[in-house]
Design an enzyme around this catalytic site. Structure first.
Site, PDB file in Angstrom:
ATOM      1  N   ILE A 110     102.631  15.873  35.623  1.00  0.00           N
ATOM      2  CA  ILE A 110     104.153  16.130  35.915  1.00  0.00           C
ATOM      3  C   ILE A 110     103.342  16.800  37.973  1.00  0.00           C
ATOM      4  O   ILE A 110     102.737  17.159  38.110  1.00  0.00           O
ATOM      5  CB  ILE A 110     104.549  17.673  35.629  1.00  0.00           C
ATOM      6  N   VAL A 142     100.313  16.706  41.072  1.00  0.00           N
ATOM      7  CA  VAL A 142      99.591  15.979  39.852  1.00  0.00           C
ATOM      8  C   VAL A 142      99.083  16.717  38.860  1.00  0.00           C
ATOM      9  O   VAL A 142      97.966  16.829  39.072  1.00  0.00           O
ATOM     10  CB  VAL A 142      99.677  14.318  39.780  1.00  0.00           C
ATOM     11  N   SER A 143      99.586  17.020  37.866  1.00  0.00           N
ATOM     12  CA  SER A 143      99.224  18.647  36.846  1.00  0.00           C
ATOM     13  C   SER A 143      99.635  17.459  35.849  1.00  0.00           C
ATOM     14  O   SER A 143     100.018  17.188  35.088  1.00  0.00           O
ATOM     15  CB  SER A 143     100.269  19.646  37.055  1.00  0.00           C
ATOM     16  N   PRO A 144      98.579  18.158  34.489  1.00  0.00           N
ATOM     17  CA  PRO A 144      97.979  17.493  33.581  1.00  0.00           C
ATOM     18  C   PRO A 144      99.322  18.654  32.389  1.00  0.00           C
ATOM     19  O   PRO A 144      99.847  18.310  31.504  1.00  0.00           O
ATOM     20  CB  PRO A 144      97.382  17.256  32.729  1.00  0.00           C
ATOM     21  N   ASP A 195      97.724  25.217  38.675  1.00  0.00           N
ATOM     22  CA  ASP A 195      96.539  25.336  38.020  1.00  0.00           C
ATOM     23  C   ASP A 195      95.473  25.702  38.258  1.00  0.00           C
ATOM     24  O   ASP A 195      95.124  25.886  36.842  1.00  0.00           O
ATOM     25  CB  ASP A 195      96.270  22.988  38.151  1.00  0.00           C
TER      26      ASP A 195
END
Length: 691
Positions: A176, A273-275, A380
């Protein structure tokens, strides 16, 4: 052409009309895990986040690709580290020159990091990144450099004729955008369905008989599934995906790093962009964080991204499994052969005053500087104090603190506007440079496939614009219409983030960390277009001036291991708490040993633990090492300043574990006072695993 390959091509649902070009292909792998104790982890920049064991090992994966006549080649190296750095590449090039002469140079060697935030730090070229690791850590640098060399040597020695195929797909629910409010300022956002790249790009490499040699894929997602409370060395979601793919291709139970098939899950334009796919929420209330500033009650510390799993290990597993599943699908279906030559271009670029035309005006980049929102961190990994993202105002207190180091010049303040400068890193040169003035840029070509290694973290839209510019430039200069361009992030130099001009105006974390000012991205685009034209027309690219190797200027502060000790009446390797007699599947085996500091010997290409399985003939064989996902090696002092330490080894008994008898061994070294480290070993009691 081998009959097996012909038949496999005929069975594919869609076959390109172009015959595949034969290449020489080699792949290699080697351990780069590094110091598993007392070394600050690179990524979150938290002083208290020190290595204290191993979840699973880190590796360097190298792929050499040459034309069939072996006249032109390059090597792409993906390392399970936070990023590539100039110090790593410059040291690697020195050693490669000693071994191979002029075969491998700055022009055809790429070193790209997967961006795990759970690996040892202290290996970067510039001072800013080594502050939280208490300066330079020679062990961290040496193990990465040596591991890269060994992986390249293996790939070089394994060169064999083969073919390369391209696959491209979409992977959903694995990433995301962690700065969506900044992304929305991009006027070209309507051209794309998603606010992060869902594109998953893969190269499949096979020999003449169709047997797999390896694969490289690129997918944009931060390796921050493991959060900043973690102390176990880990390859995070991409390292786990590599583990799964290599186990699948080499056989379950193959010792990681010892299989023939090598799978790199490389990084792309991951900047924003992050997991952590569930989004960012306040830790105290469970409510969503403030959208624009990523705060809770006006503070950043409680705003944290939440992964898909119940904890960071589960989240890492889920995001890793998703990448593995997509890679396996594309590997099995990849049917577009690469056709054409092997080529490359490379240049060193001074980014501190790069002139370019924007909207009819001459503008330029700036010496590096970090903005206020840099200190706020991200969802994050939140920062501290009273910093927030999307902050474009100076604070008199923090300006005063900044000015103790360096007051920014008026020219620098104007150049970096609207970024309020927190650290004027580009105008500080003592004891050596704080951030990179010169970056290493490259393009690699295999037929109609072009890799663009970039020296930092491009945001989603920055990567899209660069990729599009390179692609259009190549096609206008005569490249095939089906040319594919992929961004390979965090390669060769680490020059922080690259946000778009519009994102820079918002000054969230990624923009505050865009160090060369608001025109950074456009400068990169102009430069890469020049290299692309040279690549397409066969013209040389001016290489520029290489940066100075600062390894000899580095300052270490990490204290050495003085000595280890154990309780009276005990020995190193003796059991402190033994295993139970029996366990069932889905339970966890735990054993503790009196141990020595893991920094006494890094156990590179070895292991701090082995799980041994008893065979039907009563002999014992290695069943697990510390390179496997389901084992953990945790090390800790028994007191803050003491010399005694314990190693805790755990093994999670998954459904793939065979029933039978086992025992666990601990391997290590202890340091006597004023003497060199000595080896020791300990063994648990035998225990049985039942269904």
């Amino acid at each position: 052409m081998a009959l097996q390959l012909i038949l496999s091509l005929l069975l594919l649902p869609v076959v390109s009309c172009s015959a595949p070009t034969k290449y020489l292909i080699g792949a290699g792998i080697y351990d780069i895990t590094g110091p598993a104790a007392e070394v600050n982890m690179m990524g979150y920049a938290m002083l208290e986040q020190l290595t204290n064991g191993i979840h699973f090992r880190l590796f360097s994966r190298a792929f050499v690709v040459a034309d069939a006549e072996n006249k032109t080649r390059f090597v792409f190296v993906s390392i399970d580290a936070c990023m590539g750095s100039q110090s790593i590449k410059l040291e690697v090039l020195k050693k490669l020159k000693d071994i191979y002469g002029s075969v491998y140079t700055a022009e055809n060697v790429v070193i790209s990091g997967i961006h795990t935030h759970s690996g040892p730090g202290g290996y970067l070229q510039y001072l800013l990144f080594d502050i939280t690791s208490l300066g330079f850590v020679k062990e961290s640098l040496d193990v990465i450099v040596d591991g890269i060399i060994e992986s390249i040597k293996m790939a070089h020695d394994r060169l064999q004729p083969g073919y390369i195929f391209f696959g491209n797909g979409t992977l959903l629910e694995a990433n995301i955008n962690r700065s969506p409010s900044a992304y929305e300022f991009n006027p070209d956002k309507s051209h794309y369905e998603h606010n992060v790249d869902k594109q998953f790009v893969l190269l499949k490499m096979v020999n003449e008989k169709g047997k797999g040699i390896g694969m490289i894929n690129w997918f944009a997602v931060h390796c921050t599934s493991m959060n900043n409370t973690n102390g176990l060395i880990s390859g995070d979601n991409k390292g786990y995906a590599s583990f799964l793919m290599e186990q699948h291709m080499n056989g379950l139970g193959t010792i990681p790093g010892q299989g023939q098939f090598i799978a790199a899950f490389a990084q792309s334009n991951l900047g924003d962009v992050s997991p952590n796919t569930r989004g960012a929420f306040c830790a105290d209330t469970g409510l969503p964080c403030d959208y624009n500033h990523s705060t809770c009650h006006g503070k950043n510390e409680l705003c944290r991204g939440i992964g898909p799993g119940k904890d960071m290990f589960d989240s890492t597993k889920i995001i890793g499994q998703k990448q593995f599943a997509k890679a396996l699908e594309l590997y099995n279906s990849a049917n577009i052969p690469l056709v054409g030559p092997v080529d490359f271009r490379q240049a060193y670029v001074d980014m501190t005053n790069f002139s370019l035309e924007v909207d009819g005006q001459t503008v330029h980049t700036c010496p590096p500087a970090m903005g206020y929102s840099f200190a706020a961190g991200t969802t994050d990994g939140p920062g501290a104090f009273d910093f927030i993202q999307n902050d474009k105002k100076d604070n008199p207190f923090w300006d005063a603190v900044r000015d103790l180091l360096k007051t920014p010049s008026a020219e620098q303040v104007k150049c970096q506007h609207p970024k309020p400068i927190l650290l004027d890193t580009g105008e500080i040169h003592e004891p050596y440079d704080w951030q990179a003035p010169i970056v290493d840029t490259q393009l690699l070509r295999i037929g109609q496939f072009v890799i663009a290694p970039v020296p930092g973290e491009f945001t989603t839209m920055s990567g899209r614009r660069l990729r599009h510019a390179i692609n259009e430039t190549l096609k206008l200069a005569g490249f095939p219409k089906n040319t594919q361009v992929v961004i390979a992030g965090l390669s060769n130099t680490y020059a922080d983030y690259i946000a778009t001009f519009e994102e820079y105006s918002v000054q969230r974390y990624e923009a505050a960390s865009t160090i060369y000012g608001p025109h950074t991205l456009n400068a990169y685009i102009q430069h890469y277009k020049t290299m692309a034209r040279d690549l397409a027309t066969g013209n040389p690219t001016s290489q520029g001036t290489a940066p100075k190797n600062l390894v000899d200027d580095q300052i270490p502060f990490l204290r050495p291991v003085l000595f280890d000790c154990h309780p009276l009446g005990k020995h190193f390797g003796d059991i402190h708490e033994d295993v139970n007699k029996t366990y069932k599947i889905n339970e966890t085996v735990t054993v503790q040993f009196w141990s020595g500091n893991p920094r006494n010997n890094l156990m590179t290409n070895a292991t701090f633990l082995t799980v041994m399985q008893q065979q039907s003939d009563k002999e014992w064989r290695v069943y697990r090492t510390d390179a496997f996902w389901d084992t953990k090696f945790h090390w800790a002092h028994t007191s803050f300043l003491g010399c005694k330490s314990l190693a805790t080894i755990t093994w999670d008994l998954g459904s793939d574990v065979s029933t039978g008898n086992y025992r666990i061994h601990h391997h290590g070294y202890y340091k006597p006072l004023l003497e060199s480290p000595e080896p020791f070993e300990g063994t648990s009691s035998v225990f049985s695993v039942t269904s």
